[in-house]
Design a protein around this motif. Structure first.
Motif, PDB file in Angstrom:
ATOM      1  N   LYS A 179       0.833  -1.420   0.013  1.00  0.00           N
ATOM      2  CA  LYS A 179      -0.355  -0.089   0.084  1.00  0.00           C
ATOM      3  C   LYS A 179       0.356   1.176   0.202  1.00  0.00           C
ATOM      4  CE  LYS A 179      -3.904  -2.300   2.643  1.00  0.00           C
ATOM      5  NZ  LYS A 179      -4.168  -2.417   3.864  1.00  0.00           N
ATOM      6  N   THR A 180       1.840   1.277   0.879  1.00  0.00           N
ATOM      7  CA  THR A 180       2.904   2.210   1.052  1.00  0.00           C
ATOM      8  C   THR A 180       3.456   2.632  -0.268  1.00  0.00           C
ATOM      9  OG1 THR A 180       3.097   2.070   2.834  1.00  0.00           O
ATOM     10  CG2 THR A 180       4.919   3.496   1.992  1.00  0.00           C
ATOM     11  N   VAL A 181       4.451   1.711  -1.373  1.00  0.00           N
ATOM     12  CA  VAL A 181       4.310   1.210  -2.700  1.00  0.00           C
ATOM     13  C   VAL A 181       3.738   2.015  -3.496  1.00  0.00           C
ATOM     14  CG1 VAL A 181       6.102   0.128  -3.949  1.00  0.00           C
ATOM     15  CG2 VAL A 181       6.499   0.162  -1.780  1.00  0.00           C
ATOM     16  N   ASP A 182       2.335   1.521  -3.297  1.00  0.00           N
ATOM     17  CA  ASP A 182       1.268   2.065  -4.346  1.00  0.00           C
ATOM     18  C   ASP A 182       1.419   4.284  -4.233  1.00  0.00           C
ATOM     19  OD1 ASP A 182       1.453  -0.478  -5.980  1.00  0.00           O
ATOM     20  OD2 ASP A 182      -1.016  -1.106  -4.341  1.00  0.00           O
ATOM     21  N   ARG A 183       1.230   4.220  -3.151  1.00  0.00           N
ATOM     22  CA  ARG A 183       0.939   5.521  -2.952  1.00  0.00           C
ATOM     23  C   ARG A 183       2.411   6.262  -3.406  1.00  0.00           C
ATOM     24  NH1 ARG A 183       0.794   5.060   1.979  1.00  0.00           N
ATOM     25  NH2 ARG A 183       2.194   6.496   2.832  1.00  0.00           N
ATOM     26  N   PHE A 184       3.683   5.708  -3.189  1.00  0.00           N
ATOM     27  CA  PHE A 184       5.122   6.684  -3.497  1.00  0.00           C
ATOM     28  C   PHE A 184       5.150   6.352  -5.407  1.00  0.00           C
ATOM     29  CE2 PHE A 184       7.696   5.431   0.966  1.00  0.00           C
ATOM     30  CZ  PHE A 184       6.625   6.631   1.809  1.00  0.00           C
ATOM     31  N   VAL A 185       4.621   5.527  -5.648  1.00  0.00           N
ATOM     32  CA  VAL A 185       4.004   5.619  -7.157  1.00  0.00           C
ATOM     33  C   VAL A 185       3.355   6.183  -7.818  1.00  0.00           C
ATOM     34  CG1 VAL A 185       3.921   3.518  -9.637  1.00  0.00           C
ATOM     35  CG2 VAL A 185       5.176   2.723  -7.477  1.00  0.00           C
ATOM     36  N   GLN A 189       7.596   9.414  -6.690  1.00  0.00           N
ATOM     37  CA  GLN A 189       7.828   9.707  -5.695  1.00  0.00           C
ATOM     38  C   GLN A 189       9.119   8.004  -5.927  1.00  0.00           C
ATOM     39  OE1 GLN A 189       5.396   9.636  -2.269  1.00  0.00           O
ATOM     40  NE2 GLN A 189       7.355  10.883  -2.034  1.00  0.00           N
ATOM     41  N   TYR A 190       8.521   6.990  -6.892  1.00  0.00           N
ATOM     42  CA  TYR A 190       9.202   5.924  -7.070  1.00  0.00           C
ATOM     43  C   TYR A 190       8.589   5.344  -8.711  1.00  0.00           C
ATOM     44  CZ  TYR A 190      11.184   5.707  -2.256  1.00  0.00           C
ATOM     45  OH  TYR A 190      12.386   5.418  -1.461  1.00  0.00           O
ATOM     46  N   SER A 191       9.022   4.675  -8.948  1.00  0.00           N
ATOM     47  CA  SER A 191       8.849   3.847 -10.244  1.00  0.00           C
ATOM     48  C   SER A 191       8.236   3.180 -10.000  1.00  0.00           C
ATOM     49  CB  SER A 191      10.530   3.296 -10.995  1.00  0.00           C
ATOM     50  OG  SER A 191      11.041   2.627 -11.104  1.00  0.00           O
ATOM     51  N   GLU A 192       8.237   2.657 -11.451  1.00  0.00           N
ATOM     52  CA  GLU A 192       6.630   1.600 -11.311  1.00  0.00           C
ATOM     53  C   GLU A 192       7.816   0.059 -10.751  1.00  0.00           C
ATOM     54  OE1 GLU A 192       2.869   1.028 -11.715  1.00  0.00           O
ATOM     55  OE2 GLU A 192       3.278   2.508 -11.885  1.00  0.00           O
ATOM     56  N   VAL A 193       8.875   0.040 -11.009  1.00  0.00           N
ATOM     57  CA  VAL A 193       9.545  -1.597 -11.482  1.00  0.00           C
ATOM     58  C   VAL A 193       9.004  -1.461  -9.576  1.00  0.00           C
ATOM     59  CG1 VAL A 193      11.676  -1.963 -11.072  1.00  0.00           C
ATOM     60  CG2 VAL A 193      11.228  -0.914 -12.737  1.00  0.00           C
ATOM     61  N   LEU A 197       7.763  -5.595  -8.401  1.00  0.00           N
ATOM     62  CA  LEU A 197       8.605  -6.016  -7.073  1.00  0.00           C
ATOM     63  C   LEU A 197       7.896  -6.219  -5.801  1.00  0.00           C
ATOM     64  CD1 LEU A 197      12.480  -3.886  -7.539  1.00  0.00           C
ATOM     65  CD2 LEU A 197      11.822  -6.021  -9.304  1.00  0.00           C
ATOM     66  N   ILE A 198       7.239  -5.844  -5.824  1.00  0.00           N
ATOM     67  CA  ILE A 198       6.441  -5.804  -4.488  1.00  0.00           C
ATOM     68  C   ILE A 198       5.573  -6.650  -4.457  1.00  0.00           C
ATOM     69  CG2 ILE A 198       5.286  -4.225  -3.916  1.00  0.00           C
ATOM     70  CD1 ILE A 198       7.079  -5.496  -1.181  1.00  0.00           C
ATOM     71  N   GLU A 199       4.799  -6.514  -6.035  1.00  0.00           N
ATOM     72  CA  GLU A 199       3.277  -7.616  -6.107  1.00  0.00           C
ATOM     73  C   GLU A 199       4.438  -8.601  -6.462  1.00  0.00           C
ATOM     74  OE1 GLU A 199       2.323  -5.901  -9.573  1.00  0.00           O
ATOM     75  OE2 GLU A 199       0.915  -4.613  -8.270  1.00  0.00           O
ATOM     76  N   ASP A 200       5.547  -9.224  -6.952  1.00  0.00           N
ATOM     77  CA  ASP A 200       5.980 -10.419  -7.661  1.00  0.00           C
ATOM     78  C   ASP A 200       6.380 -11.437  -6.614  1.00  0.00           C
ATOM     79  OD1 ASP A 200       5.810 -10.095 -10.245  1.00  0.00           O
ATOM     80  OD2 ASP A 200       7.490  -9.197 -10.639  1.00  0.00           O
ATOM     81  N   GLN A 201       6.998 -10.472  -4.800  1.00  0.00           N
ATOM     82  CA  GLN A 201       7.400 -11.162  -3.667  1.00  0.00           C
ATOM     83  C   GLN A 201       6.215 -11.474  -3.502  1.00  0.00           C
ATOM     84  OE1 GLN A 201       9.444  -8.470  -1.481  1.00  0.00           O
ATOM     85  NE2 GLN A 201      10.498  -9.954   0.023  1.00  0.00           N
ATOM     86  N   LEU A 202       5.452 -10.825  -2.896  1.00  0.00           N
ATOM     87  CA  LEU A 202       3.974 -11.023  -2.356  1.00  0.00           C
ATOM     88  C   LEU A 202       3.106 -12.152  -2.726  1.00  0.00           C
ATOM     89  CD1 LEU A 202       1.843 -10.572  -0.358  1.00  0.00           C
ATOM     90  CD2 LEU A 202       0.731  -9.303  -1.694  1.00  0.00           C
TER      91      LEU A 202
END
Length: 434
Positions: A179-185, A189-193, A197-202
């Motif tokens: 959720k935090t990564v989605d907000r940053f993207v 603030q961060y790229s789609e990469v 990565l977090i989706e694959d790890q999940l």
């Protein structure tokens, strides 16, 4: 309108409450199975152990049969004959006065025989007693095998539950991070990469959760078969709930049934050799008969008869010699099996000692690592949220945390399995089951 909305809301909340209550009711029907309780139930449910106990009873009755050779026999007979005197003497099962060739007509009598001195009987009784002792040790060994199997399956369930919960914990962490990564993207603030990565790890973590849950449920199914319970009503504890004290209830004199059983079998074979060897010796027999004869010929009527005699075997077609040689060969085989049992016991104990020492040393390292790994996740999360470190550091910290917890689950269950197997092998058992 607002009133209706409030009513619908109340019904909706009530429905959610009832829905949440369903798993709670199911959970209340389950019970966490203790280690010693699992072993006890496995012993009670094992058909193999019951079969061994039945064979032990059989061996005990064989001892009683052998001991009957020390006692005299007593037969009662009633017979009637006509014609030539003694025509009834050929009837099977008749002994004593009623078989006299000097009587005819009705007769009744009792016949008793006693092998007063027969050395082979002493050896036969000793062999039967040692065979019973060996059967008792076979029952102990079977109980140890049942306990070890139950312990192995039980600890598998503990381990898989631990690994399942470790990965489930990681999934929970990743969902929050996602959720935090989605907000940053979204904020640029961060790229789609990083989102990928977090989706694959999940996805990988969810797959591990599913795999270990399946292994855990399979272990519960196997455990249910062993203890005679519905797997849906069984819950294994977590690795953190187990300790070496869980095996403290095992006790015993420390004599291995593997070696004791081989010793008793060798002694029984030795006594069997003595039994056949003693058949070459004379036997002193005493017999007596008493009864009523209605009509006697040629001799005066008497109501009793006593016999004392010595039997000396001269030739029996080499039967006794062959039986003695066969028994000696069996004794040699049992002696070799005893030596093999002692070597096996020493070798297995050495292996278990090495496994126990290694597991304890690993745990002494892994437990502090677990604390460090958990602290590492907290620091990596804070630094990522503060834009001080990349997502990869947080992902690696999560992997390290799960890896350490999985290793602890594996090492701890391996430690208890080795300790239990060694205890069972050395003759220890649950109280009252030695």
């Amino acid at each position: 309108m607002n009133k209706n909305k409030n009513g619908l809301g109340q019904w909706f909340c009530l429905g959610l409450g009832l829905f949440a209550l369903v798993p709670m009711v199911g959970l209340a029907q389950t019970s966490e199975l203790g280690l010693q309780q699992a072993l006890k139930l496995a012993e009670e449910a094992s058909p193999d152990l019951k079969a061994a106990q039945a064979r032990e009873k059989e061996a005990g009755e064989n001892s009683t049969i052998a001991e009957s050779g020390f006692f005299p026999t007593l037969d009662l007979a009633v017979v009637d004959s006509g014609g030539f005197p003694g025509s009834s003497s050929g009837l099977d099962g008749f002994s004593g006065l009623v078989t006299s060739p000097y009587r005819s007509g009705p007769a009744a009598g009792a016949f008793s025989k006693w092998d007063l001195v027969d050395i082979s009987t002493w050896h036969d009784v000793s062999a039967a007693h040692y065979t019973y002792d060996a059967s008792r040790e076979a029952t102990r060994f079977k109980r140890a095998s049942v306990d070890q199997q139950a312990l192995s399956v039980y600890l598998s369930g503990v381990r898989y539950r631990g690994e399942f919960e470790a990965w489930q914990k990681m999934v929970t962490e990743l969902i929050g991070i996602q959720k935090t990564v989605d907000r940053f993207v979204r904020n640029g603030q961060y790229s789609e990469v990083e989102k990928i990565l977090i989706e694959d790890q999940l996805k990988d973590a969810n797959r591990e959760v599913s795999d270990f849950n399946l292994k855990y449920q399979t272990a519960l199914t196997r455990l249910g078969l062993l203890v005679g319970m519905d797997p849906a009503q069984i819950v294994c504890p977590t690795p953190s709930e187990l300790s070496e004290e869980g095996l403290s209830g095992l006790s015993g004199e420390g004599s291995s049934p593997l070696v004791l059983g081989a010793e008793y079998a060798q002694k029984s074979a030795k006594e069997t050799v003595g039994k056949y060897s003693a058949q070459n010796l004379p036997k002193l027999e005493v017999a007596a008969s008493a009864g009523y004869l209605s009509d006697t010929r040629l001799v005066n009527s008497q109501d009793y008869s006593v016999f004392v005699g010595i039997t000396v075997p001269i030739f029996e077609g080499f039967r006794i010699d062959a039986q003695e040689k066969k028994a000696k060969a069996e004794e040699e085989a049992k002696a070799d099996e005893l030596a093999s049992a002692k070597l096996t016991l020493a070798d297995l104990n050495a292996q278990y000692d090495e496994q126990i020492a290694t597991a304890r040393e690993d745990l002494s390292t892994l437990v502090p690592e677990q604390t460090s790994a958990q602290r590492g996740v907290e620091i990596a999360k804070q630094r990522y949220l503060s834009f001080l470190s990349p997502l990869a550091n947080l992902q690696q910290a999560l992997k390290d945390m799960v890896g350490v917890e999985s290793q602890i689950a594996e090492v701890k269950t391996n430690l208890l399995l080795a300790m239990g197997a060694k205890a069972f092998l050395d003759g220890k058992a649950l109280p009252g089951e030695r």
